[in-house]
Design a protein around this motif. Structure first.
Motif, short mmCIF file in Angstrom:
data_model
loop_
_atom_site.label_atom_id
_atom_site.label_comp_id
_atom_site.label_asym_id
_atom_site.label_seq_id
_atom_site.Cartn_x
_atom_site.Cartn_y
_atom_site.Cartn_z
N ALA A 140 68.08 46.92 21.30
CA ALA A 140 67.32 47.97 20.59
C ALA A 140 68.27 48.68 19.62
CB ALA A 140 66.75 48.96 21.59
N VAL A 141 67.73 49.11 18.49
CA VAL A 141 68.55 49.76 17.46
C VAL A 141 68.11 51.21 17.32
CG1 VAL A 141 69.32 49.63 15.06
CG2 VAL A 141 68.49 47.57 16.22
N ARG A 142 69.07 52.14 17.24
CA ARG A 142 68.76 53.55 16.93
C ARG A 142 69.71 54.03 15.85
NH1 ARG A 142 68.77 56.98 22.41
NH2 ARG A 142 67.61 58.51 21.22
N GLY A 143 69.20 54.74 14.89
CA GLY A 143 70.06 55.29 13.86
C GLY A 143 70.74 56.55 14.38
N PRO A 175 57.90 56.93 21.63
CA PRO A 175 57.32 55.59 21.72
C PRO A 175 58.21 54.57 22.43
CG PRO A 175 57.97 56.10 19.44
CD PRO A 175 58.20 57.33 20.25
N ARG A 176 59.52 54.78 22.42
CA ARG A 176 60.42 53.75 22.99
C ARG A 176 61.27 54.34 24.11
NH1 ARG A 176 59.67 52.28 17.88
NH2 ARG A 176 61.00 53.93 17.10
N GLU A 233 66.07 58.30 32.12
CA GLU A 233 65.29 57.49 31.18
C GLU A 233 64.44 58.51 30.43
OE1 GLU A 233 63.25 55.65 28.83
OE2 GLU A 233 61.90 56.27 30.44
N ARG A 234 64.57 58.49 29.12
CA ARG A 234 64.00 59.58 28.33
C ARG A 234 62.47 59.67 28.36
NH1 ARG A 234 66.19 62.52 24.43
NH2 ARG A 234 64.06 63.33 24.46
N GLN A 235 61.77 58.53 28.41
CA GLN A 235 60.31 58.65 28.46
C GLN A 235 59.89 59.36 29.75
OE1 GLN A 235 59.28 54.50 27.78
NE2 GLN A 235 58.41 55.01 25.79
N ALA A 236 60.61 59.04 30.85
CA ALA A 236 60.28 59.67 32.14
C ALA A 236 60.64 61.16 32.09
CB ALA A 236 61.05 58.98 33.27
N LEU A 237 61.80 61.48 31.50
CA LEU A 237 62.20 62.90 31.44
C LEU A 237 61.21 63.70 30.60
CD1 LEU A 237 64.48 65.00 32.15
CD2 LEU A 237 65.17 64.71 29.77
N ASP A 238 60.84 63.15 29.44
CA ASP A 238 59.93 63.89 28.55
C ASP A 238 58.56 64.07 29.22
OD1 ASP A 238 62.13 63.61 26.94
OD2 ASP A 238 61.05 62.91 25.18
N ALA A 239 58.12 63.03 29.97
CA ALA A 239 56.84 63.15 30.69
C ALA A 239 56.94 64.24 31.76
CB ALA A 239 56.46 61.82 31.32
#
Ligand SMILES: Cc1cc2nc3c(=O)[nH]c(=O)nc-3n(C[C@H](O)[C@H](O)[C@H](O)COP(=O)(O)OP(=O)(O)OC[C@H]3O[C@@H](n4cnc5c(N)ncnc54)[C@H](O)[C@@H]3O)c2cc1C
Length: 445
Positions: free
Chosen positions: A250-253, A40-41, A91-97
């Motif tokens: 942005a925050v990531r755990g 999602p992000r 960029e992870r959204q682009a890589l995953d796509a």
């Protein structure tokens, strides 16, 4: 109305782990169904040559086309600045796509889906409840499930190990000094930073902090990020004085965790859903892809060779445990190199025994024993050499079967020539020489 479908193998998630495994299984002639939604992000991450090699091995041309040339990499750690091997930045959204597209091209059945619930009604009896993009309800019945929905995936059993949580704050900037595309790592009193600077002056800075540091700023993530930026001299010099935030923080755990139940008779966990390492190592995507390459023979063995199922489960669970322990140790050794702030909570907590989280029995001396290994796309038990530093064993050096070489040395004439051994093992003398030296170093020859 709920529609029901049936699939022998369901992979949950749409990240590198699920998609790499889907492609590997399809190439082996199986037909998995991927049920996943895109992440999602956005997030910017670095990856190494070894991940690129994994994509190459799986024929992921679309993903590879995103990588371009590696970026320069600079590290300021423990007061020393060094330039290291480059890394790719994605960029992870682009890589995953791109990986989704590669899976589609490989002939994988892909279903965009939000998985709501997974029921396990006994061996081979999985029911996955999911929603399509229009909110329609569906149930897929599957005989085998791969849980690869990342670090938030529901647990199947209690965690085997969990390190203390950390928090990552990431902010984008514009107006940075233009120059060579660079990634950088820098340690500071309250944690460490990883960032990117592209040729047009766009930058990202990710700070990894103790959660108390965020609390000290009343949970104001922008303020905590700005305070951290003031403690990064190398980053400040690299990015220059005209930096402007582009959007909020942005925050990531973050938490290094080894989940329980990594391999069942009819299911396995993969990628971050199996174990997550400290992002300091930058190995998350490598683990997802290399884990997928280990999961494929495991899954095939569980489905097609019930006689070797126990060996397959042992192989997969031991691999997860050992890789997790290795990553923890490597991260801990790296953190231990930074000694300037021994009393700061971030550094103090890290140095307090993380490596003891998962003890892995190390052989004290070299010995030959049977262990599960990958052979021709399946898991089988074979003789290997167990040795200090190699708890799962080594079977081949330079293509030479080490236990067979050991047998030849023991059973044949005293002091055989290299040519004799090479003829006996059907391998070139140079390779046998290399393998012999390795056995000698282990005191087995
Ligand atoms: C702050 C931070 C920085 C990091 N930096 C790096 C780095 O620089 N390099 C690196 O290699 N690794 C890095 N990592 C680790 C890396 O992000 C992960 O290890 C990697 O993404 C794991 O891949 P995966 O496929 O297992 O999980 P994910 O990439 O998390 O994929 C999970 C997938 O499941 C989907 N999903 C989740 N829930 C559902 C649901 N209910 N239904 C359907 N689909 C669902 C998600 O949308 C996603 O597609 C970092 C991690 C963090 C937290």
């Amino acid at each position: 109305m709920t529609t029901t479908t049936v699939s022998p193998i369901a992979l949950l998630g749409a990240g590198p782990a699920a998609l790499a495994l889907a492609i590997a299984l399809r190439r082996a002639g199986l037909q998995p169904l991927v049920l996943g939604r895109p992440r999602p992000r956005p997030a910017t991450e670095g990856l190494s040559w070894r991940v690129a090699q994994g994509f190459e091995q799986l024929g992921c041309r679309t993903a590879l086309s995103l990588l371009k040339a590696p970026w320069r990499r600079v590290s300021a750690w423990a007061g020393t600045t060094v330039e290291m091997n480059g890394e790719f930045v994605v960029e992870r959204q682009a890589l995953d796509a791109a990986l989704w597209e590669d899976a589609r091209r490989a002939g994988v059945a892909l279903q965009p889906a939000l998985v709501r619930e997974v029921e396990h009604r006994g061996e081979g009896g999985w029911r996955i409840h999911w929603e399509d993009a229009r909110g329609g309800s569906h149930v897929t019945r599957a005989g085998f499930v791969v849980e690869s929905r990342g670090r938030g995936a529901p647990k199947w059993a209690a965690d085997q190990a969990a390190a203390a949580p950390r928090v990552a704050l990431c902010r984008a900037f514009t107006g940075a000094r233009r120059g060579r595309r660079t990634t950088f790592t820098e340690s500071f009193e309250h944690g460490w930073a990883w960032g990117t600077l592209d040729a047009a002056g766009a930058a990202q800075v990710q700070l990894v902090l103790h959660p108390d540091t965020l609390k000290a700023h009343g949970g104001d993530v922008d303020a905590a990020h700005a305070a951290g930026m003031h403690q990064l001299p190398m980053c400040t010099a690299l990015l220059g004085p005209s930096l402007q935030p582009a959007g909020g923080t942005a925050v990531r755990g973050i938490q290094a965790v080894l989940r329980g139940g990594t391999c069942l008779e009819d299911g396995l966990r993969l990628g971050d859903a199996a174990y997550g390492s400290d992002p300091l190592s930058g190995h998350g995507m490598f683990e997802a892809v290399s884990g997928a390459l280990a999961a494929a023979p495991t899954l095939r063995t569980l489905l097609e060779r019930p006689a070797d199922a126990q060996a397959a489960r042992e192989f997969y669970a031991a691999r997860a445990r050992e890789v997790f322990a290795q990553r923890l140790q490597a991260a801990r050794a790296h953190y231990a190199g930074e000694t300037r702030w021994p009393h700061a909570p971030f550094w103090q907590a890290l140095q307090a025994g993380a490596a003891a989280l998962v003890p892995v029995a190390q052989p004290q001396a070299a010995a030959i024993a049977a262990r599960p290994v990958v052979e021709n796309g399946f898991i089988v038990r074979r003789r290997v050499v167990l040795a200090p530093g190699h708890p799962r064993g080594v079977r081949f050096i330079d293509g030479v079967d080490l236990p067979a070489l050991h047998d030849a040395l023991r059973g044949g004439a005293p002091d055989p020539s290299m040519e004799t051994l090479a003829a006996q093992l059907h391998q070139p003398p140079g390779a046998v020489h290399g393998a012999l030296r390795w056995l000698q170093a282990q005191r087995l020859a």
